[in-house]
Structure formats: C-alpha cells, structure tokens
Scaffold this motif. Structure first.
Motif, PDB file in Angstrom:
ATOM      1  N   GLY B 136       0.751  -1.394  -0.102  1.00 53.57           N
ATOM      2  CA  GLY B 136       0.020  -0.117  -0.153  1.00 53.57           C
ATOM      3  C   GLY B 136       0.698   1.299   0.217  1.00 53.57           C
ATOM      4  N   PRO B 137       1.749   1.451   1.143  1.00 51.78           N
ATOM      5  CA  PRO B 137       2.273   2.726   1.119  1.00 51.78           C
ATOM      6  C   PRO B 137       3.405   3.015  -0.094  1.00 51.78           C
ATOM      7  CG  PRO B 137       2.279   1.678   3.355  1.00 51.78           C
ATOM      8  CD  PRO B 137       1.972   0.817   2.387  1.00 51.78           C
ATOM      9  N   PRO B 138       4.101   2.237  -0.342  1.00 50.75           N
ATOM     10  CA  PRO B 138       4.987   2.615  -1.681  1.00 50.75           C
ATOM     11  C   PRO B 138       3.922   2.853  -3.040  1.00 50.75           C
ATOM     12  CG  PRO B 138       5.349   0.198  -1.097  1.00 50.75           C
ATOM     13  CD  PRO B 138       4.439   0.821  -0.103  1.00 50.75           C
ATOM     14  N   LEU B 139       3.151   2.073  -3.080  1.00 49.96           N
ATOM     15  CA  LEU B 139       2.112   2.119  -4.340  1.00 49.96           C
ATOM     16  C   LEU B 139       1.426   3.587  -4.290  1.00 49.96           C
ATOM     17  CD1 LEU B 139      -0.011  -0.853  -5.196  1.00 49.96           C
ATOM     18  CD2 LEU B 139       1.348   0.394  -6.763  1.00 49.96           C
ATOM     19  N   ALA B 140       0.952   4.064  -3.204  1.00 46.30           N
ATOM     20  CA  ALA B 140       0.527   5.218  -2.959  1.00 46.30           C
ATOM     21  C   ALA B 140       1.383   6.413  -3.493  1.00 46.30           C
ATOM     22  CB  ALA B 140      -0.157   5.616  -1.502  1.00 46.30           C
ATOM     23  N   GLU B 141       2.530   6.143  -2.686  1.00 48.01           N
ATOM     24  CA  GLU B 141       3.561   7.055  -3.180  1.00 48.01           C
ATOM     25  C   GLU B 141       3.775   7.342  -4.588  1.00 48.01           C
ATOM     26  OE1 GLU B 141       7.747   6.980  -1.286  1.00 48.01           O
ATOM     27  OE2 GLU B 141       6.468   6.821   0.369  1.00 48.01           O
ATOM     28  N   MET B 142       3.824   6.230  -5.157  1.00 46.23           N
ATOM     29  CA  MET B 142       4.275   6.164  -6.797  1.00 46.23           C
ATOM     30  C   MET B 142       2.928   7.101  -7.345  1.00 46.23           C
ATOM     31  SD  MET B 142       4.823   3.080  -8.898  1.00 46.23           S
ATOM     32  CE  MET B 142       3.309   2.388  -9.676  1.00 46.23           C
ATOM     33  N   ALA B 143       1.894   6.599  -6.668  1.00 41.99           N
ATOM     34  CA  ALA B 143       0.526   7.208  -7.196  1.00 41.99           C
ATOM     35  C   ALA B 143       0.610   8.728  -7.121  1.00 41.99           C
ATOM     36  CB  ALA B 143      -0.557   6.602  -6.676  1.00 41.99           C
ATOM     37  N   LEU B 144       1.194   9.222  -6.073  1.00 38.25           N
ATOM     38  CA  LEU B 144       1.139  10.749  -6.006  1.00 38.25           C
ATOM     39  C   LEU B 144       1.828  11.301  -7.031  1.00 38.25           C
ATOM     40  CD1 LEU B 144       1.814  11.010  -2.089  1.00 38.25           C
ATOM     41  CD2 LEU B 144      -0.138  11.796  -3.438  1.00 38.25           C
ATOM     42  N   LYS B 145       2.755  10.574  -7.717  1.00 36.80           N
ATOM     43  CA  LYS B 145       3.705  11.325  -8.837  1.00 36.80           C
ATOM     44  C   LYS B 145       2.957  11.021 -10.070  1.00 36.80           C
ATOM     45  CE  LYS B 145       7.955  10.274  -6.698  1.00 36.80           C
ATOM     46  NZ  LYS B 145       8.377   9.017  -6.068  1.00 36.80           N
ATOM     47  N   PHE B 146       1.856  10.355 -10.498  1.00 36.59           N
ATOM     48  CA  PHE B 146       0.922  10.237 -11.316  1.00 36.59           C
ATOM     49  C   PHE B 146       0.226  11.248 -11.860  1.00 36.59           C
ATOM     50  CE2 PHE B 146      -0.491   5.273 -11.424  1.00 36.59           C
ATOM     51  CZ  PHE B 146       0.990   5.178 -11.366  1.00 36.59           C
ATOM     52  N   GLY B 147       0.705  11.733 -13.142  1.00 37.22           N
ATOM     53  CA  GLY B 147      -0.234  12.824 -13.878  1.00 37.22           C
ATOM     54  C   GLY B 147      -1.237  12.593 -14.460  1.00 37.22           C
ATOM     55  N   ALA B 148      -1.946  13.174 -15.132  1.00 36.58           N
ATOM     56  CA  ALA B 148      -3.327  12.857 -15.812  1.00 36.58           C
ATOM     57  C   ALA B 148      -2.833  11.820 -17.155  1.00 36.58           C
ATOM     58  CB  ALA B 148      -3.809  14.314 -16.531  1.00 36.58           C
ATOM     59  N   PRO B 149      -1.805  11.894 -17.832  1.00 35.56           N
ATOM     60  CA  PRO B 149      -1.728  10.668 -18.735  1.00 35.56           C
ATOM     61  C   PRO B 149      -1.690   9.371 -18.101  1.00 35.56           C
ATOM     62  CG  PRO B 149      -0.094  12.298 -19.160  1.00 35.56           C
ATOM     63  CD  PRO B 149      -0.811  12.702 -17.908  1.00 35.56           C
ATOM     64  N   GLU B 150      -1.086   9.437 -16.921  1.00 32.78           N
ATOM     65  CA  GLU B 150      -0.748   7.873 -16.065  1.00 32.78           C
ATOM     66  C   GLU B 150      -2.067   7.503 -15.920  1.00 32.78           C
ATOM     67  OE1 GLU B 150       1.255  10.420 -15.691  1.00 32.78           O
ATOM     68  OE2 GLU B 150       3.141   9.552 -16.572  1.00 32.78           O
ATOM     69  N   TYR B 151      -3.092   8.380 -15.338  1.00 36.25           N
ATOM     70  CA  TYR B 151      -4.091   8.151 -14.735  1.00 36.25           C
ATOM     71  C   TYR B 151      -5.117   7.629 -15.847  1.00 36.25           C
ATOM     72  CZ  TYR B 151      -3.947   8.975  -9.523  1.00 36.25           C
ATOM     73  OH  TYR B 151      -3.606   8.988  -8.238  1.00 36.25           O
ATOM     74  N   PHE B 152      -5.068   8.199 -16.907  1.00 40.06           N
ATOM     75  CA  PHE B 152      -5.779   7.826 -18.091  1.00 40.06           C
ATOM     76  C   PHE B 152      -5.680   6.551 -18.749  1.00 40.06           C
ATOM     77  CE2 PHE B 152      -6.785   7.580 -22.724  1.00 40.06           C
ATOM     78  CZ  PHE B 152      -8.305   8.241 -22.579  1.00 40.06           C
ATOM     79  N   SER B 153      -4.231   6.325 -18.762  1.00 39.31           N
ATOM     80  CA  SER B 153      -3.739   4.889 -19.474  1.00 39.31           C
ATOM     81  C   SER B 153      -3.888   3.639 -18.418  1.00 39.31           C
ATOM     82  CB  SER B 153      -2.073   4.886 -19.686  1.00 39.31           C
ATOM     83  OG  SER B 153      -2.185   6.047 -20.337  1.00 39.31           O
ATOM     84  N   LEU B 154      -4.004   3.977 -17.275  1.00 40.74           N
ATOM     85  CA  LEU B 154      -4.321   3.051 -16.130  1.00 40.74           C
ATOM     86  C   LEU B 154      -5.515   2.591 -16.283  1.00 40.74           C
ATOM     87  CD1 LEU B 154      -3.665   1.148 -13.709  1.00 40.74           C
ATOM     88  CD2 LEU B 154      -3.691   3.275 -12.281  1.00 40.74           C
ATOM     89  N   MET B 155      -6.525   3.837 -16.387  1.00 47.20           N
ATOM     90  CA  MET B 155      -7.973   3.467 -16.260  1.00 47.20           C
ATOM     91  C   MET B 155      -8.252   2.591 -17.669  1.00 47.20           C
ATOM     92  SD  MET B 155      -9.932   6.535 -14.648  1.00 47.20           S
ATOM     93  CE  MET B 155      -8.861   7.898 -14.831  1.00 47.20           C
ATOM     94  N   THR B 156      -7.465   2.918 -18.780  1.00 44.11           N
ATOM     95  CA  THR B 156      -7.847   2.294 -19.956  1.00 44.11           C
ATOM     96  C   THR B 156      -7.566   0.951 -19.912  1.00 44.11           C
ATOM     97  OG1 THR B 156      -7.062   4.343 -21.165  1.00 44.11           O
ATOM     98  CG2 THR B 156      -7.204   2.265 -22.400  1.00 44.11           C
TER      99      THR B 156
END
Lengths: 150, 510
Positions: B136-156
């Motif tokens: 959990g914690p490392p993933l959340a840390e990584m996710a804080l660095k996600f920008g809009a393109p990363e979120y879009f691609s992950l959801m795709t």
C-alpha cells in the motif's frame, strides 16, 4: 455471405449500441465541441457516440457471419408488475405513507411470481412491513410518514 | 524502506482501531450479513452493498467502511458454503467450487470440503491483508507522482481488462464500456458548468447515482431473470442432513497446501489488477490445479484441490481488490466503486492521500479485514445448519423482500422519486442486456470511471497542447498502454480465443 441473420442476439445488441451511439452524438451537438487541446463539453461524448456506432455496426455485421442464438422471450408480465410496483411506491411513500406504500409494493411484486396465494402474501406483507418498520423507522430513524394522516 | 520500518506501528494502529468494541460490532454485522447474502442465491455482493449503503450514512467513516468491507468478503465465504452443500453458488465467484465441492459432499466429505475452503480462504485473507499493508504505502507514494496521462492509461488498462475477462463476446463487452462511459457523463460538466444528457431533469444535475444504476442492473434485472429461471428448475438437492468428520485428514491438507498457495498468488494478482476480480481468479486457479495435478482425472469427481485452490483465489482477489482502490483511488470493480462512494459520502476524497491523512481509517480497515476473516471461520463452520435452513426459504418469499430493501435503499439516498424511476429504467435495460448476452460488469466499471477518464484526458491533452502522443512518450503511461495492447493481441490470437471461449462456456453452464 448470405444475408441471413445467424445470431439474433448479436444483431439486436449491435442495433442497441448503434441506437445509444446516435443518441449520444445527436444530444452532444448542443454542446460546444472545442478542440483536442481545449475540449468542450461536447468533445468526449461525441467521440464515445461515434465509437459506439462503429462497434455496434461491427457487432451487427458479425451476426450475419457467426452462428448464434435467438433472443429469448420477454417476461412482459413480470416486467410490467415489478416496474409498476416500484413506480407506485415512489409516489405512495410521500403521499400515503411508508406502510401503505410497502403493502402495495409487496403485493404487486408477489403477483409477478409464479404462484400467488392470498393468505401467504398477506402474512409475508405483515412480516416484511413489521421488519422494515423496526429496521428503517425505529433503527435507522428514516424520516418517512407512516400513514397519510401522519 | 521507510515503509517497511513503519509496517508494525501502522498495523498496531490498525488493530487498535479495529478492536474497539464499536468497530468489532460493525465488523461482525458486516460479515454476518455478507454470509447471508452469499448464501442466498440471486443477490450478489454489489446489490447487497448498494442496498445497505444508506444504512451506513449515520455511522462514523471507519465503522461504515469496516461494515461494508465485511459484507463484501463475507459473501465469498457464504457463496462457497452453498456451492458445496447444494450445488447452488450464491454468487459467481463460487461457481467453480460447485464442481468438486459438491462431488465431495455427495461422497460424504462435505465436512472436509467446507473446512478446506475455510482454511484456504483464511490463509488467502491473511496473505491479502499483509500484501495490502506492505504494498500500500509505496504504491500510494508512486501514485502521488502520477499525472493525468498515467491515470488515463491506467484506467484504460483496467477497463479493457474487465472486457477481456468478461463472459461472452469481447466486442460486445468493449461496446458496453463505451455505453458505461456515456452514462457516467450524465450530469453537470465540471469544466463548463453545462448540464449534459439530463433531458431537463433537475434530479440528474449531479449525475446518475451509482446506487440507482447498480440496483437496476444487478438487483432489479436479476430478479426478473430469476423469476424466469424458477420455471425451469426448482428442485434443490440437499446433502447437509448431517455433517460428520468436519476435519480434513492429514493427506487432504498435504494435497491442498500447494493449491492454496498457488490460488492465493493467482487471486492476489488478478485482484490487484483493476478490472479483473474474484470470479476470474477462481476459474484460473481451477484450470491451473487441473493441469498440475498428478491425477487430473479426479477433477470433477471430488478432488480437494479443486475446492482449495479456487476458494483461496477468490478470497485473495476480494482482499487485494482494495489495493488499487485505496492506494490509487481507482476502483477495480463495481463493488469497489461503492466502497469509494461510501468514502465520498463520509466527506473523504478517495486517493493516495487517504493513507497519510487518515491513517486510522486505512489501517483500521485492513486490520478489520483480518479480524473479519477470522470471525468468518468461526462463524461459518458451526452455523452451517442455520445457512442450510436459510436456503430452504422459497424464492417467492425472497424476492418481494429484496424489492422492499431495494426500494427503501434507493429512495432514502436522496428522497427523490426520479431515483426510483431511473432504477426501473436500468432494471429494464439490465434485463435487455441479459437477453442480448451483454455483460454489465464492464459497463458499471466504465460508468464509475467515466468522469475521471474525461477529466484526465482533458488535462493530459491540455498539458501536451492537444498532442495525443503524450500517452506514449511518458514511460509509465506507455507501459500501461502497451500492456493493454498486448492483452488485446493475446486475446485475438486464435488458439487463445478458443481457450477463452471454452473457459467461459464452462463458466456459463457450471
């Protein structure tokens, strides 16, 4: 390729997607499109609609090629009764109260089943209404009037 | 490594939160209701949580979440009990358990089958809890660095995965995604303030409520379909007159150990992946065990690995589904979307910041899951008699009760007539989907992700000045998209496609 629909299920599923796609595109025409860089409110839904039309066409077209099944019969009676049960409930709960609304809902729902025994349904109604009253009105304190006079 | 150092203090905080009398009570209520839901056929975890969501409005956030989570994994346990005893899976993730579980019961080995299912589930639940705590914690840390393109691609990626793993035609499933995205758009556009697809109804200004869509598609439509099925089959073979020898033999345990381990790994993988879930995990585990077994011919005649593997897998998946939900704020399934909905109602914005801002909530929930799993083992085995009784309630009494719960559940969210009418609409639509063999699971996921996807697409293209290659030039985003494309290509390959169809046909008839 013959022009015979081999899979009715797929054919009608395709038509459904095309229909929803057309609605999406037509309704979105009222919203500004904008550009890819500055998207307007119409941009995303328009593209979704176009893709849906294309995919729907593909699904329908495949229905001519691949063998599939017929669409099963619709249970119109159950559809109608359950739809009515819900819709009347929505009106009744505010106008004639929680308890009569539930009674109508339960009787109409039960009528959608295969067997309807009056005595059974009355007992079921009593049990369910008493339980709901205890759980939702007493327990969770939902603010519904119980009857039309209160 | 900072996260590992804080592992124990974090868990300690979690257990401190979870063992308070109040939270233990919520946990108990949750797993109990969950088991009931899992036992009763025709009502799945999604509809059950949607129905009970309004009941949690007045609870404190931690308690509400603990209870809802309890319902969720409780259904996995309940579902397996009925699969084994009466060959009636209470929900889809335990369909595969029927095959060998019921055969074992027929041969008088219902006890060991139930016990191994409980042991496997408990092991998987424990591993799942530890995984969430560690990852959990490392993933959340990584996710804080996600920008809009990363979120879009992950959801795709999540959406495509949900379509690939759905029953039936993949093309139809992908089309369902787009339909779901459109339903997600209904309401006021956050950027322009414009009302979209509301058709003039002020009740739709805030968008379609998730409870309404879920109840319609998974509650209302399910009742309609069940009423039809009742005509065909109404006989239930009850095998649970008396259950002797509850404990599995040493040999059983030896044979099952590997299956439990592998099942847990499979479940953890599919559970973490957005879009996949318990059902596909259970099926994959069964297929793997059959392949690995020394005597594959025993499968279908009561092989204990056929129970141990899938039961561990579906529980591990149920548990690990919380990983993307809690760390990234992206729900991997409709049920997880409801969990996030519950958070939002409590005034907490879901996302990677929850872990740092509300540590007692995050860790309390995780600790409660482990406690809940233990409670389920205790609850399930001695109470089998009660569950069997529950099964004998005829459907004609059951579905009016479900209607009552649904109507009050939907109405009490906003006190709005329109919500009920929309539920009827989605109920009819869901029935049409069933008739046309269109799987609603990808649709509901897309419905939830729709607004998020549009927002992130907008932002990504704004930053890149309208250049769509941005999704491929940023490495993490490109990784997600390449994985998505690979997934699609693999599925289109002829022999894989044949295999997928085979597995899914088994699933359909099982």
């Amino acid at each position: 390729m013959s022009l015979k629909i081999k899979s009715q299920e797929d054919f009608w599923a395709g038509i459904m997607f095309i229909g929803f796609g057309i609605i999406a595109v037509v309704v979105s025409r009222d919203y500004p499109m904008g550009s890819a860089m500055r998207m307007g409110p119409g941009y995303f839904p328009t593209w979704l609609g176009i893709i849906m039309i294309l995919m729907g066409s593909a699904v329908s077209a495949m229905a001519f090629k691949y063998e599939g099944e017929k669409v099963g019969k619709f249970a119109w009676k159950a559809l109608l009764l359950l739809g009515l049960a819900f819709s009347i409930f929505a009106w009744a709960i505010d106008n004639i109260g929680f308890i009569p609304a539930l009674f109508i809902l339960i009787v109409l729902s039960a009528a959608a089943g295969q067997q309807f025994r009056v005595k059974e349904v009355l007992i079921l109604s009593a049990v369910l209404i008493a339980g709901s009253w205890g759980l939702f009105i007493k327990g969770l304190e939902l603010p519904f009037p119980l009857f039309w006079w209160r | 490594m900072e996260s590992l150092a804080s592992f124990f203090p974090n868990l300690a905080l979690g257990f401190q939160t979870a063992v308070s009398l109040q939270n233990l009570t919520y946990c108990f209520i949750g797993v109990f209701v969950g088991t009931v839901v899992g036992v009763l056929p025709g009502i799945g975890p999604l509809a059950a949580i949607a129905m009970l969501l309004p009941a949690t409005f007045n609870l404190p956030p931690v308690g509400a979440l603990i209870m809802l989570a309890g319902i969720y994994y409780g259904t996995q346990y309940g579902g397996s009990t009925t699969s084994i005893l009466v060959k009636l899976p209470g929900e889809s993730a335990s369909v595969v358990t029927c095959i060998d579980g019921y055969e074992m019961a027929k041969r008088g080995r219902a006890g060991p089958a139930l016990a191994i299912a409980a042991i496997g589930s408990f092991f998987a639940g424990t591993v799942g809890t530890i995984l969430i705590a560690v990852a959990g914690p490392p993933l959340a840390e990584m996710a804080l660095k996600f920008g809009a393109p990363e979120y879009f691609s992950l959801m795709t990626m999540g959406l495509i995965a949900s379509a690939v793993l759905a029953h039936g035609s993949m093309v139809k499933a992908i089309a369902m995604i787009f339909l779901g995205l459109v339903f997600g758009i209904v309401g006021t556009d956050v950027n322009s303030g414009m009302s979209r697809f509301t058709f003039g109804a002020s009740g739709l200004a805030d968008g379609l409520s998730f409870v309404v869509v879920a109840m319609g598609l998974f509650g209302f439509a399910e009742i309609l379909a069940n009423l039809e099925r009742q005509k065909e089959a109404s006989t239930r073979d009850l095998l649970a007159k008396k259950i002797e020898h509850l404990y599995p033999t040493l040999k059983d345990l030896k044979v099952s150990a590997g299956a439990i381990m592998r099942g847990t790994a499979i479940g953890a993988f599919f559970g973490t992946l957005p879009g996949a879930g318990p059902t596909i995990s259970a099926f994959s585990s069964y297929a793997l065990e059959k392949k690995m077994a020394k005597h594959p011919e025993e499968f279908g005649t009561g092989a204990i690995q056929g129970v141990a593997g899938p039961e561990s897998a579906n529980n591990a998946a149920a548990q690990c589904a919380f990983i993307p939900t809690l760390t990234l704020g992206i729900p991997g399934s409709g049920t997880m979307a409801l969990m996030l909905g519950a958070l939002t109602i409590q005034g907490i914005a879901p996302g990677p910041q929850v872990m740092t801002q509300r540590p007692e909530l995050f860790w309390g929930l995780i600790a409660s899951m482990w406690i809940g799993n233990a409670l389920l083992v205790v609850l399930n085995l001695p109470l089998i008699g009660l569950w069997v009784k529950l099964l004998q309630v005829p459907y004609r009494f059951l579905f009016p009760a479900i209607m009552v719960f649904m109507s009050i559940g939907v109405y009490s969210v906003n006190n709005l007539d329109l919500d009920i009418y929309m539920t009827v609409f989605f109920g009819f639509l869901g029935y049409v989907f069933i008739k046309l063999k269109c799987e609603p699971a990808p649709l509901i996921l897309a419905f939830v992700l729709g607004p998020l996807m549009e927002e992130n697409l907008r932002r990504a293209l704004l930053i890149s000045r309208g250049d769509p290659t941005v999704f491929f030039t940023r490495p993490i985003s490109a990784g997600f998209l390449i994985a998505t494309i690979l997934l699609l290509i693999v599925m289109i390959m002829p022999n894989v496609r044949k295999k997928r169809e085979q597995v899914l046909v088994e699933e359909g008839t099982g």
